[in-house]
Design an enzyme around this catalytic site. Structure first.
Site, PDB file in Angstrom:
ATOM      1  N   SER A  34     -26.374 -51.468 -12.567  1.00 51.65           N
ATOM      2  CA  SER A  34     -25.635 -50.391 -11.911  1.00 51.65           C
ATOM      3  C   SER A  34     -24.686 -50.970 -10.868  1.00 51.65           C
ATOM      4  CB  SER A  34     -26.611 -49.435 -11.223  1.00 51.65           C
ATOM      5  OG  SER A  34     -27.143 -50.059 -10.078  1.00 51.65           O
ATOM      6  N   LYS A  35     -23.830 -50.096 -10.369  1.00 47.84           N
ATOM      7  CA  LYS A  35     -22.885 -50.507  -9.336  1.00 47.84           C
ATOM      8  C   LYS A  35     -23.640 -51.050  -8.122  1.00 47.84           C
ATOM      9  CE  LYS A  35     -19.431 -48.401  -6.307  1.00 47.84           C
ATOM     10  NZ  LYS A  35     -19.396 -49.573  -5.458  1.00 47.84           N
ATOM     11  N   ARG A  36     -24.794 -50.436  -7.852  1.00 45.21           N
ATOM     12  CA  ARG A  36     -25.574 -50.876  -6.700  1.00 45.21           C
ATOM     13  C   ARG A  36     -26.020 -52.341  -6.814  1.00 45.21           C
ATOM     14  NH1 ARG A  36     -29.649 -46.972  -6.811  1.00 45.21           N
ATOM     15  NH2 ARG A  36     -28.131 -45.608  -7.776  1.00 45.21           N
ATOM     16  N   GLY A  72     -24.359 -54.690  -8.187  1.00 42.80           N
ATOM     17  CA  GLY A  72     -23.195 -55.489  -7.819  1.00 42.80           C
ATOM     18  C   GLY A  72     -23.056 -55.571  -6.302  1.00 42.80           C
ATOM     19  N   ASP A  73     -23.211 -54.413  -5.636  1.00 42.23           N
ATOM     20  CA  ASP A  73     -23.098 -54.379  -4.168  1.00 42.23           C
ATOM     21  C   ASP A  73     -24.194 -55.233  -3.536  1.00 42.23           C
ATOM     22  OD1 ASP A  73     -21.043 -52.638  -4.562  1.00 42.23           O
ATOM     23  OD2 ASP A  73     -22.204 -50.829  -4.122  1.00 42.23           O
TER      24      ASP A  73
END
Ligand code: GLU
Length: 506
Positions: free
Chosen positions: A261-263, A265-266
């Site tokens: 998920s994008k999270r 990546g963050d």
């Protein structure tokens, strides 16, 4: 199959294209090109609630950057135009009516409030064969009542009527036969009168049929929709021309537990989008592979191997090689861990492979930013000496600034360790030696300087370490005499003199 292969990438413009979507597009492209087929971009924007401004342009820009090219699409036109579903409204109504006439679909008037109430009172409520007779629809109302409700302007939806207890088989190229019992499916909404638009399921099937799509290659998250799609093909009587399915494995978190998920990546500091994206509502910026310094070839190669391999250990493959080697049969069923470090490794490999002149051009703007104005030939030479040390073009400055500017300071730790009491006198002597060298090639300098060290009985390491400190400002960098050959005699002598003046032994 004698029919021409036609595949489509059918994103919904609900935000920036996720890296998993890029992989789906890539596999479609590879499959199309491998089979001399057509690759189509279809924009599935029937859900106006989720429409995001700029998403379609972003998708096209990202795939263009990566060299993933379409034969037909919203931006190209083609024989099956239009390719944006919101431009195809008039087409779908006819197909909704066909299903209604056949009795394969029915009209339902239940308001959102009524549905909510039902959900609250019936555990695990599903609008299906077991409940549809208790609802307000054309199966429970008379023809006249239905017509009256419509004439009065009541909003309605059209639902697909799924018979319970049938076996539905999805033939998937990657997963084989996947069997479902139709009782698990609900009577999906196919059309909403409120916005006069079909839902994803109907538009998707009708368009795949009309656009003569032969293979539907998409992410595993769409597998649960596949039995419904099979039933829709049957209901339309299109089973013979139904595309073949291939559901690609999920991209998993680097640790392997769950969907990427994008999270992630963050949390781990890597982009999950191909290009930087600025959210039009919140102005929040998400990083992209392009802006992070990835070469498009590296991203393509990296993604190609997340869920597929050529059946041997080969890892570095150009787009043309990937096209030659690609097959859906070699795609894996199980999820592919998103190994971000491997992505960096690919970028490193592609930087090494790329001609120095091309890397020099990419490096040029960064040099300009640092106020450096030198010839491309010189940059190319520097690139050849340091590129093996970097994963990204932007790291070149940190690895090579001393080729362009004299050190502004000297690393304290290195000074402490490498600048001895006799360093200033030895470096002064060395400056004299250097000044006397006629042929300033790296090779000749090395011979002369080493000859001098030997004749004087100096310690090779001590001299070379102090020399490097004076020229580079710290203890890094490529071969010493390659550096001095590049910066030239005058600059070398000057830096030695500055170091003698500036460095205070610690
Ligand atoms: N519009 C769907 C998406 O956003 C398409 C799924 C499919 O390929 O059928 O991915």
């Amino acid at each position: 199959m004698s029919q021409k292969v036609r595949v489509r990438f059918a994103p919904s413009p609900t935000g920036p294209l996720h890296i998993g979507g890029v992989r789906t597009a890539l596999y479609n492209y590879l499959f199309a090109k491998k089979n001399n087929g057509d690759f189509i971009l279809r924009i599935e924007d029937t859900d106006s609630q989720r429409f995001v401004q700029g998403a379609e342009e972003y998708i096209i820009e990202a795939l263009t950057w990566l060299g993933i090219e379409f034969d037909e699409g919203t931006h190209l036109g083609g024989a099956y135009a239009p390719y944006r579903q919101s431009d195809r409204r008039d087409i779908y109504k006819k197909y909704v009516d066909i299903l209604l006439e056949k009795g394969a679909a029915y009209i339902a008037f239940d308001s959102p409030q009524e549905l909510e109430a039902k959900r609250a009172s019936v555990p695990n409520f599903q609008y299906d064969a077991s409940t549809r007779n208790e609802m307000r629809n054309s199966l429970t109302l008379t023809k006249e009542e239905v017509q009256k409700l419509i004439d009065e302007g009541n909003q309605y939806v059209v639902r697909f009527k799924i018979d319970a207890g049938q076996e539905v088989i999805v033939n998937d190229i990657i997963r084989g036969e996947v069997k479902y019992n139709s009782s698990v499916l609900d009577d999906k909404v196919l059309y909403k009168s409120a916005d006069n638009l079909p839902t994803y399921h109907l538009a998707n099937i009708v368009d795949d049929h009309l656009m003569e799509i032969t293979h539907v290659i998409r992410g595993e998250e769409w597998l649960p929709s596949a039995p419904l799609h099979v039933l829709l093909y049957e209901a339309f009587g299109w089973k013979d021309t139904m595309p073949q399915f291939a559901h690609l494995p999920l991209l998993l978190k680097p640790e392997g537990n769950g969907k990427l998920s994008k999270r992630d990546g963050d949390r781990l500091g890597f982009p999950v989008f191909p290009l930087e994206w600025k959210d039009p509502k919140t102005s929040e910026i998400s990083s992209g592979y392009r802006e992070s310094g990835y070469l498009p070839e590296a991203v393509v190669n990296f993604l190609a191997l997340l869920g597929w391999n050529p059946g041997n250990d080969q890892e570095i493959m150009s787009m043309d090689e990937l096209i030659q080697l690609f097959s859906l049969e070699k795609c894996s069923k199980s999820g592919a861990k998103f190994d971000y470090e491997k992505g960096k490794w690919f970028n490193h490999q592609y930087i090494q492979q790329k001609p120095n002149a091309e890397i020099a051009k990419l490096f040029y703007p960064l040099l300009e930013e640092n106020g450096i104005d030198v010839s491309l030939d010189y940059i190319e030479k520097v690139v050849s000496l340091v590129k093996e040390r970097v994963n990204f073009v932007k790291e070149l400055w940190g690895q090579s600034s001393f080729f362009f500017v004299a050190p502004a300071a000297y690393d304290e730790k290195v000074v402490k360790k490498r600048w001895k009491e006799d360093s200033p006198t030895q470096m002064a002597e060395l400056a004299g030696v250097i000044d006397s060298i006629g042929d300033f090639s790296s090779h000749n300098q090395e011979e002369v300087v080493k000859g001098w060290i030997e004749a004087k009985g100096y310690h090779l390491g001590n001299i070379m370490n102090a020399f490097r400190l004076a020229i580079v400002g710290e203890s890094k960098g490529p071969h010493m005499f390659d550096i001095t050959e590049a910066i030239g005699k005058e600059e070398t002598v000057k830096r030695l003199e500055t170091a003698i003046r500036e460095i205070k032994p610690l």
